[in-house]
Design a protein around this motif. Sequence first.
Motif, PDB file in Angstrom:
ATOM      1  N   LEU A 185     -39.961  -7.360  65.612  1.00 33.48           N
ATOM      2  CA  LEU A 185     -39.256  -6.341  65.910  1.00 33.48           C
ATOM      3  C   LEU A 185     -39.896  -5.157  65.646  1.00 33.48           C
ATOM      4  CD1 LEU A 185     -36.243  -7.277  63.414  1.00 33.48           C
ATOM      5  CD2 LEU A 185     -36.214  -7.154  65.857  1.00 33.48           C
ATOM      6  N   GLY A 186     -41.517  -5.389  65.660  1.00 29.73           N
ATOM      7  CA  GLY A 186     -42.338  -4.195  65.749  1.00 29.73           C
ATOM      8  C   GLY A 186     -42.541  -3.550  64.512  1.00 29.73           C
ATOM      9  N   VAL A 187     -42.037  -4.035  63.207  1.00 28.17           N
ATOM     10  CA  VAL A 187     -42.158  -3.604  62.078  1.00 28.17           C
ATOM     11  C   VAL A 187     -43.240  -4.298  61.271  1.00 28.17           C
ATOM     12  CG1 VAL A 187     -40.799  -3.265  59.825  1.00 28.17           C
ATOM     13  CG2 VAL A 187     -39.523  -3.183  62.037  1.00 28.17           C
ATOM     14  N   VAL A 188     -44.104  -3.506  60.552  1.00 29.14           N
ATOM     15  CA  VAL A 188     -45.283  -3.903  59.837  1.00 29.14           C
ATOM     16  C   VAL A 188     -45.326  -3.693  58.477  1.00 29.14           C
ATOM     17  CG1 VAL A 188     -46.589  -3.806  62.180  1.00 29.14           C
ATOM     18  CG2 VAL A 188     -46.364  -1.877  60.643  1.00 29.14           C
ATOM     19  N   ALA A 189     -44.202  -3.127  57.835  1.00 31.25           N
ATOM     20  CA  ALA A 189     -44.075  -2.671  56.617  1.00 31.25           C
ATOM     21  C   ALA A 189     -42.973  -2.761  55.633  1.00 31.25           C
ATOM     22  CB  ALA A 189     -44.750  -1.178  56.251  1.00 31.25           C
ATOM     23  N   GLU A 191     -26.119   0.434  52.272  1.00 26.26           N
ATOM     24  CA  GLU A 191     -24.882   0.552  53.580  1.00 26.26           C
ATOM     25  C   GLU A 191     -25.791   1.568  54.118  1.00 26.26           C
ATOM     26  OE1 GLU A 191     -21.710   3.539  52.754  1.00 26.26           O
ATOM     27  OE2 GLU A 191     -22.184   2.874  50.833  1.00 26.26           O
ATOM     28  N   ASP A 192     -25.388   1.435  55.624  1.00 26.44           N
ATOM     29  CA  ASP A 192     -25.904   2.548  56.506  1.00 26.44           C
ATOM     30  C   ASP A 192     -25.621   4.054  56.160  1.00 26.44           C
ATOM     31  OD1 ASP A 192     -26.338   0.199  57.912  1.00 26.44           O
ATOM     32  OD2 ASP A 192     -25.071   0.561  59.480  1.00 26.44           O
ATOM     33  N   GLY A 193     -26.462   5.035  56.347  1.00 24.02           N
ATOM     34  CA  GLY A 193     -26.354   6.106  56.320  1.00 24.02           C
ATOM     35  C   GLY A 193     -27.862   6.793  56.404  1.00 24.02           C
ATOM     36  N   TYR A 194     -27.737   8.232  55.748  1.00 28.37           N
ATOM     37  CA  TYR A 194     -29.097   9.047  55.946  1.00 28.37           C
ATOM     38  C   TYR A 194     -29.422   8.973  54.434  1.00 28.37           C
ATOM     39  CZ  TYR A 194     -32.580  12.324  57.285  1.00 28.37           C
ATOM     40  OH  TYR A 194     -33.652  13.192  57.249  1.00 28.37           O
ATOM     41  N   TYR A 195     -30.699   8.704  54.183  1.00 24.57           N
ATOM     42  CA  TYR A 195     -31.499   8.591  52.760  1.00 24.57           C
ATOM     43  C   TYR A 195     -32.822   9.435  52.777  1.00 24.57           C
ATOM     44  CZ  TYR A 195     -28.118   4.480  51.911  1.00 24.57           C
ATOM     45  OH  TYR A 195     -26.958   3.713  51.561  1.00 24.57           O
ATOM     46  N   ARG A 196     -32.923   9.830  51.558  1.00 19.29           N
ATOM     47  CA  ARG A 196     -34.217   9.877  50.993  1.00 19.29           C
ATOM     48  C   ARG A 196     -34.447   9.196  49.946  1.00 19.29           C
ATOM     49  NH1 ARG A 196     -37.642  14.506  50.823  1.00 19.29           N
ATOM     50  NH2 ARG A 196     -36.340  15.740  52.079  1.00 19.29           N
ATOM     51  N   LEU A 197     -35.554   8.441  49.864  1.00 21.58           N
ATOM     52  CA  LEU A 197     -35.844   7.069  49.092  1.00 21.58           C
ATOM     53  C   LEU A 197     -37.224   7.376  48.504  1.00 21.58           C
ATOM     54  CD1 LEU A 197     -34.482   4.386  51.263  1.00 21.58           C
ATOM     55  CD2 LEU A 197     -33.369   5.448  49.594  1.00 21.58           C
ATOM     56  N   ALA A 198     -37.234   6.953  47.303  1.00 24.37           N
ATOM     57  CA  ALA A 198     -38.772   6.823  46.565  1.00 24.37           C
ATOM     58  C   ALA A 198     -39.158   5.467  46.591  1.00 24.37           C
ATOM     59  CB  ALA A 198     -38.436   7.962  45.368  1.00 24.37           C
ATOM     60  N   GLY A 199     -40.500   5.291  46.513  1.00 25.54           N
ATOM     61  CA  GLY A 199     -40.740   3.971  46.366  1.00 25.54           C
ATOM     62  C   GLY A 199     -42.220   3.484  46.997  1.00 25.54           C
ATOM     63  N   HIS A 200     -42.543   2.594  47.252  1.00 25.13           N
ATOM     64  CA  HIS A 200     -43.756   2.372  47.897  1.00 25.13           C
ATOM     65  C   HIS A 200     -43.590   1.066  49.026  1.00 25.13           C
ATOM     66  CE1 HIS A 200     -43.345  -1.184  44.830  1.00 25.13           C
ATOM     67  NE2 HIS A 200     -44.184  -1.767  45.682  1.00 25.13           N
ATOM     68  N   LEU A 201     -44.608   1.277  49.879  1.00 26.61           N
ATOM     69  CA  LEU A 201     -44.759   0.446  51.020  1.00 26.61           C
ATOM     70  C   LEU A 201     -45.743  -0.992  50.648  1.00 26.61           C
ATOM     71  CD1 LEU A 201     -45.515   3.044  53.687  1.00 26.61           C
ATOM     72  CD2 LEU A 201     -43.575   1.621  53.570  1.00 26.61           C
ATOM     73  N   GLU A 202     -45.282  -2.150  51.124  1.00 29.98           N
ATOM     74  CA  GLU A 202     -46.007  -3.262  50.930  1.00 29.98           C
ATOM     75  C   GLU A 202     -45.961  -3.961  52.670  1.00 29.98           C
ATOM     76  OE1 GLU A 202     -44.611  -5.884  48.005  1.00 29.98           O
ATOM     77  OE2 GLU A 202     -45.175  -4.310  46.501  1.00 29.98           O
ATOM     78  N   ARG A 203     -47.027  -4.769  52.740  1.00 28.95           N
ATOM     79  CA  ARG A 203     -46.874  -5.575  54.114  1.00 28.95           C
ATOM     80  C   ARG A 203     -46.033  -6.674  53.484  1.00 28.95           C
ATOM     81  NH1 ARG A 203     -48.769  -2.340  57.845  1.00 28.95           N
ATOM     82  NH2 ARG A 203     -51.110  -1.862  57.423  1.00 28.95           N
ATOM     83  N   PRO A 204     -45.342  -7.149  54.811  1.00 31.59           N
ATOM     84  CA  PRO A 204     -44.182  -8.172  54.642  1.00 31.59           C
ATOM     85  C   PRO A 204     -45.070  -9.660  54.381  1.00 31.59           C
ATOM     86  CG  PRO A 204     -44.216  -7.124  56.902  1.00 31.59           C
ATOM     87  CD  PRO A 204     -45.328  -6.669  56.313  1.00 31.59           C
ATOM     88  N   GLU A 205     -44.045 -10.355  53.437  1.00 27.59           N
ATOM     89  CA  GLU A 205     -44.784 -11.732  53.182  1.00 27.59           C
ATOM     90  C   GLU A 205     -44.594 -12.700  54.267  1.00 27.59           C
ATOM     91  OE1 GLU A 205     -42.161 -12.577  49.495  1.00 27.59           O
ATOM     92  OE2 GLU A 205     -43.531 -11.645  48.391  1.00 27.59           O
TER      93      GLU A 205
END
Length: 686
Positions: free
Chosen positions: A124-128, A93-107
């Motif tokens: 949309l100018g999003v590359v990850a 849901e919408d809100g302010y987050y601190r997230l752990a994970g990893h980045l990938e390129r879009p499929e």
Amino acid sequence: MIPLALGGGALLAALTQLSPWLSALLLLGVRLPVRLRFGALAGFALVLVRIWSLGDPWAGQIGVGQQLEGNIVDGFLKTSRGQVYVRHFPRLEDGYYRLAGHLERPEGRRNPGGFDQRAWLRGLGVVAVFHVEQVVSFRPAKAGLRDGFRRKLEAGLSPAPAALAVALTLGERRDLGEIYNEFQRSGLAHALALSGLNVAILAGCLLVLFYPLGRFRYLAVLAVMLGYLAITGPFPSLVRAVIMAAVALVGLFLGKGKVEVFPLLGWSLLLHLVYEPYAIFSLSFQLSYLAVLGMAVVLPRVPKPRGVWGWVSAALATTLAAQLFLIPLLVQQFHRLPLVSPLANLFVLPLLNLLVPLGFLKLFLGGLLAVVFEFFAKITLALVHLFAAGPQLAWGEVGVAGSALYFLGVLPLLLALYQKVSWRRAGVLAATAALAAMAPTMVPRAELWQLDVGQGDASLVRLPGGVEILVDGGRDWAAGRVISALWALGIQELDVVVATHPDADHVGGLPQVLREVRVGTLVVGPRKPGDPLDDGLRRAASERHIRVLEAGRGSALQVGGARLDFLGPGAADVARAQAEGDDNYQSLVFVLDWAASSLLFTGDAPQGVEESWSWRKVGVLKVGHHGSARSTGESLLARFQPKVAVIGVGRNPFGHPSAVVLGRLQQHGVVVRRTDLEGAVRIPLR
């Protein structure tokens, strides 16, 4: 002409993101007067500098574990470094987050007609994409001005009219559900996009309201529209409309008079692409500009009769002109073209022209206008529902060549409209382009498609003579993927659908396929009493009056020039399945023979039944059970000697495909094709 040169140069610069050298060559190759050439170069340079300034904020970070923090709005995480799309189930849901994970390129697109995440995000100018592994902290979003407006729009309305009010006024379509699909099927999806209609109505009302301000009313209207854009968000069609309106309003304020459409389009292209050069890849951007271009080119040359017929013909001409340049994009995106679209626009657009100002008023009056809005919204939705059931022109994927041929066919008609060539010659040229576009559909197809339905199976066999055979359909959520792939491949009817066995990852999506696509025959295995998947599939076939055949060892089916010989299950296999409660033992197993090609389909049959099959050499093996170690034994490979093995598999906790099976296939010299690595796999047949 200078604004057009500026916009054209900006457009070519934006296209350098796709093909740098081609754009530069086009710019240098166009012969323009010196003044216009300098204008084009200026537009080119401005957008090119903007592209270089954006860069890639996530270069070197792909695949690296890290923590990101920022606001999530509609699934996008906005950080100090840039914006990423968040992948997490369920959606955060919408809100302010601190997230752990990893980045990938879009499929990219993984199936014919499938969703192209890379193209969508690129626009949309999003590359990850950030794959969330842990939510470290979360703070709910504070209610803002937009939330207050949404509550006022929804006040006093039933769910469907409320969703329509929010869509028409704030651009939020998440609550429309099936309503949005009906707008698409009736050719009215464009009416839900915030664009010129919203801006024109808002500007017209405000110009009357601010009339006492004299010429400063133009600046006041511009300020309100910029505020509206800030609240709704930068939808490409709305950005285009606001820029065009802004240029026109500034011109009026400076006493320059009315600005023509083509200069407005040129200024809008320049300013829009300097602001968002990546928007060139957005479907909404493309549709918005091409619709305005179509109207600007066609409408000035269309006669304008008077009276009621004049109003009707003008409305129809506007709809057709707006869609003239859009058809290849619409067909490529949706694989359907509503034939009732002109009529739907004629009857529904006037109602939407009323609902839009009512929505703006409701932003301030809340529930006071609920009864009026509800009344007209229900009439609108009833008409949309009626037109959505109208006939659709179905077409497969268009592609670059198909789009080029379409525009080559339209060009001579436009030249005839402007009296540059005769209508007779234009008709011949347009017909030639149409025939060239239809030529590929006349070439016989012989191919196997293993569709990407995640951890599941869906195989499509296409043979000359229009023979189409679907084997399994993945899980229920994958039904849309299968149907979109069929439409994209130009398939309107399936001769045979084979359900190998009642497991969710094989037949979960088939009931929906049976409801959406015409099917001649459904082939199933022995009935499994009380099984909801088996019962649901047979019930769906009965509702659509589809013939159902039960097959087993020794059964055969002739379909056109193809023959399906069923090797299993035998009576002992069915008994074992019932005794052990394992559906895999009663999987339908068959060899499809066509010309010199033989394909072996094994469902999820385990090794314990493989030796009972009568063997023959085959060219293609559909690997059993997604590459599980329980299937595809040494005996099967030694006796059937396949040349190519296809594995339908996705992310899974089972270790599929097994390293043992992959090693076994390699030892036998079998070429392995996998959907988890390639997306949909296509294998030509001979």
